[in-house]
Design a protein around this motif. Structure first.
Motif, PDB file in Angstrom:
ATOM      1  N   UNK A  95       6.750 -11.768  -3.338  1.00 10.95           N
ATOM      2  CA  UNK A  95       5.319 -11.477  -3.400  1.00 10.95           C
ATOM      3  C   UNK A  95       4.972 -10.086  -2.915  1.00 10.95           C
ATOM      4  N   UNK A  96       5.905  -9.427  -2.243  1.00  9.95           N
ATOM      5  CA  UNK A  96       5.637  -8.094  -1.692  1.00  9.95           C
ATOM      6  C   UNK A  96       6.760  -7.136  -2.127  1.00  9.95           C
ATOM      7  N   UNK A  97       6.690  -6.648  -3.372  1.00  9.32           N
ATOM      8  CA  UNK A  97       7.772  -5.802  -3.888  1.00  9.32           C
ATOM      9  C   UNK A  97       8.052  -4.617  -2.969  1.00  9.32           C
ATOM     10  N   UNK A  98       9.319  -4.395  -2.655  1.00  9.03           N
ATOM     11  CA  UNK A  98       9.699  -3.241  -1.832  1.00  9.03           C
ATOM     12  C   UNK A  98       9.592  -3.488  -0.339  1.00  9.03           C
ATOM     13  N   UNK A  99       9.068  -4.659   0.055  1.00  7.57           N
ATOM     14  CA  UNK A  99       8.937  -4.923   1.501  1.00  7.57           C
ATOM     15  C   UNK A  99       9.864  -6.067   1.909  1.00  7.57           C
ATOM     16  N   UNK A 100      10.101  -6.173   3.195  1.00  8.67           N
ATOM     17  CA  UNK A 100      11.047  -7.183   3.674  1.00  8.67           C
ATOM     18  C   UNK A 100      10.403  -8.127   4.679  1.00  8.67           C
ATOM     19  N   UNK A 101      11.034  -9.286   4.807  1.00  7.24           N
ATOM     20  CA  UNK A 101      10.698 -10.196   5.898  1.00  7.24           C
ATOM     21  C   UNK A 101      12.017 -10.528   6.590  1.00  7.24           C
ATOM     22  N   UNK A 129       9.456  -2.187   9.205  1.00  9.87           N
ATOM     23  CA  UNK A 129       8.323  -1.753   8.376  1.00  9.87           C
ATOM     24  C   UNK A 129       8.560  -0.323   7.916  1.00  9.87           C
ATOM     25  N   UNK A 130       8.289  -0.077   6.618  1.00  9.99           N
ATOM     26  CA  UNK A 130       8.458   1.269   6.073  1.00  9.99           C
ATOM     27  C   UNK A 130       7.093   1.832   5.734  1.00  9.99           C
ATOM     28  N   UNK A 131       6.886   3.101   6.109  1.00 12.63           N
ATOM     29  CA  UNK A 131       5.620   3.754   5.785  1.00 12.63           C
ATOM     30  C   UNK A 131       5.725   4.436   4.418  1.00 12.63           C
ATOM     31  N   UNK A 132       4.863   3.998   3.472  1.00 19.11           N
ATOM     32  CA  UNK A 132       4.666   4.735   2.215  1.00 19.11           C
ATOM     33  C   UNK A 132       3.158   4.766   2.010  1.00 19.11           C
ATOM     34  N   UNK A 133       2.711   5.262   0.840  1.00 19.57           N
ATOM     35  CA  UNK A 133       1.256   5.328   0.644  1.00 19.57           C
ATOM     36  C   UNK A 133       0.636   3.931   0.689  1.00 19.57           C
ATOM     37  N   UNK A 134       1.382   2.894   0.262  1.00 22.06           N
ATOM     38  CA  UNK A 134       0.759   1.571   0.296  1.00 22.06           C
ATOM     39  C   UNK A 134       1.512   0.513   1.097  1.00 22.06           C
ATOM     40  N   UNK A 135       2.428   0.939   1.943  1.00 19.45           N
ATOM     41  CA  UNK A 135       3.075  -0.023   2.850  1.00 19.45           C
ATOM     42  C   UNK A 135       3.088   0.546   4.264  1.00 19.45           C
ATOM     43  N   UNK A 136       3.237  -0.311   5.294  1.00 16.61           N
ATOM     44  CA  UNK A 136       3.353  -1.760   5.197  1.00 16.61           C
ATOM     45  C   UNK A 136       2.029  -2.431   4.808  1.00 16.61           C
ATOM     46  N   UNK A 137       2.151  -3.478   4.003  1.00 14.69           N
ATOM     47  CA  UNK A 137       0.962  -4.223   3.586  1.00 14.69           C
ATOM     48  C   UNK A 137       0.542  -5.174   4.702  1.00 14.69           C
ATOM     49  N   UNK A 180       1.212   6.518  14.202  1.00 15.90           N
ATOM     50  CA  UNK A 180       0.421   5.874  15.266  1.00 15.90           C
ATOM     51  C   UNK A 180      -0.460   4.753  14.699  1.00 15.90           C
ATOM     52  N   UNK A 181      -1.127   5.036  13.564  1.00 11.90           N
ATOM     53  CA  UNK A 181      -2.014   4.022  12.959  1.00 11.90           C
ATOM     54  C   UNK A 181      -1.212   2.785  12.566  1.00 11.90           C
ATOM     55  N   UNK A 182      -0.058   3.019  11.911  1.00 12.10           N
ATOM     56  CA  UNK A 182       0.745   1.892  11.419  1.00 12.10           C
ATOM     57  C   UNK A 182       1.337   1.110  12.592  1.00 12.10           C
ATOM     58  N   UNK A 183       1.884   1.823  13.575  1.00  7.24           N
ATOM     59  CA  UNK A 183       2.492   1.136  14.725  1.00  7.24           C
ATOM     60  C   UNK A 183       1.435   0.297  15.457  1.00  7.24           C
ATOM     61  N   UNK A 184       0.246   0.865  15.581  1.00 10.81           N
ATOM     62  CA  UNK A 184      -0.827   0.157  16.262  1.00 10.81           C
ATOM     63  C   UNK A 184      -1.218  -1.112  15.487  1.00 10.81           C
ATOM     64  N   UNK A 185      -1.326  -1.007  14.153  1.00 12.43           N
ATOM     65  CA  UNK A 185      -1.690  -2.180  13.343  1.00 12.43           C
ATOM     66  C   UNK A 185      -0.604  -3.255  13.436  1.00 12.43           C
ATOM     67  N   UNK A 186       0.654  -2.830  13.422  1.00 15.08           N
ATOM     68  CA  UNK A 186       1.769  -3.783  13.529  1.00 15.08           C
ATOM     69  C   UNK A 186       1.711  -4.484  14.885  1.00 15.08           C
TER      70      UNK A 186
END
Ligand code: 13P
Length: 319
Positions: A95-101, A129-137, A180-186
């Motif tokens: 359900x989340x192409x390119x992302x992992x669980x 978690x990988x940072x791209x323009x639309x990940x992590x979701x 910082x934004x992504x780490x904080x959201x995670x």
């Protein structure tokens, strides 16, 4: 585990990863060479002065030192706590192409009971978690945070201290602010799920990434900038968290140490130390090269990094 001036040695590479690293160093990737290498690390003279625990993988925990003592018992005899990596790796997430669980929840309570019996004092689970323009979701954050919480709750029921590791990778060309934004959201997602499962924060060690720009970004942050952004994110955690032990994430060893040292300039309610893998063991592996005559060189290279990071963590007491 969180004794001042000590950190954790992550020597829990999977069989596949460890084999690849041995091959790169010119060593045949056999179970015996993986065992020898872990014994070399654990028996480095003086390791316990700056290392409170070592994380192993399942294979190592079932192996023995050359004298026949199981790894868990042998490192306890050295004054070091044995830990065990219990996740089974980051797998593609439907359900989340390119992302992992990260997987490994099936049968976890039974495995934890066995590891506890074998002498493991703590465990580790890593979400990636990988940072791209639309990940992590949001989906990837939620499923991984939920798995981390289920793992942490199961550890606490088994009497094992969970290391909770949400890693935002350095891959990419984003700046430090995006990290910082992504780490904080995670971290927000992880805290929410931990709370829903009544995980006692006083009994977990958080293992976060440092807040850094992506590897391909034009300018490298200086340690004071890294420390400022990283501690800023960590301040969202309550004061009762047992401690924070950073992963190195592929930073050059000296950079990881300098960043850890700069973190100590900030007053925090929890200790800030290291739980490094590559930043501690890469120099040791290159120095050893699988040659029995070079064990002392490999151990000296490990101790040099371990002592430098122990000193960086101890700086907290001196300020
Ligand atoms: P690195 O310090 O090499 O990132 O590894 C730490 C670790 O345990 C990753 O799960």
């Amino acid at each position: 585990m969180m004794e001042l001036g000590k950190g954790i040695l992550a020597a829990d590479e999977s069989i596949a990863t460890m084999s690849k690293r041995l091959e790169e160093a010119g060593v045949e990737p056999t179970a015996e060479n993986r065992r020898l290498y872990r014994e070399l690390l654990a028996t480095a003279p003086g390791l316990a002065e700056s290392v409170s625990g070592i994380i192993f993988c399942d294979e190592t925990l079932r192996q023995t030192f050359s004298d026949g003592r199981p790894f868990a018992q042998a490192v306890r005899d050295l004054g070091i706590l044995p830990g065990i990596k219990v996740d089974t790796g980051a797998k593609p997430c439907a359900g989340l192409p390119g992302e992992t669980v990260t997987e490994g929840l099936d049968g976890l309570p039974a495995r934890l009971a066995e590891y506890a019996k074998m002498g493991a004092a703590f465990a580790k689970w890593r979400a990636v978690f990988t940072i791209t323009t639309d990940t992590p979701s949001r989906g990837a954050m939620r499923v991984n945070a939920s798995a981390l919480a289920r793992y942490a709750a199961a550890c606490q029921e088994a009497g094992i201290v969970p290391i909770v590791e949400p890693e935002v990778l350095m891959d990419g060309k984003h700046n430090r602010g995006v990290c910082r934004e992504v780490t904080s959201a995670v971290h927000t997602a992880v805290r929410t799920e931990l709370a829903l499962l009544n995980v006692d924060l006083a009994g977990i060690v958080l293992k976060p990434n440092m807040v850094l720009e992506g590897e391909s970004y034009a300018r490298q942050s200086i340690p004071a900038e890294v420390a400022d952004f990283t501690v800023g994110v960590l301040r969202q955690w309550p004061g009762d968290l047992a401690g924070v032990a950073f992963l190195s994430g592929g930073q050059p060893p000296e950079r990881a140490t300098a960043n850890l040292e700069a973190m100590q300039d900030h007053r925090t309610p929890w200790p800030l130390t290291f739980s490094f893998g590559r930043a501690l063991v890469t120099p040791a592996l290159s120095a050893w090269r699988g040659e029995p005559s070079r064990v002392a060189e490999g151990q000296a290279a490990l101790i040099e990094r371990v002592a430098a990071n122990g000193a960086a963590a101890r700086r907290r007491a001196e300020l």
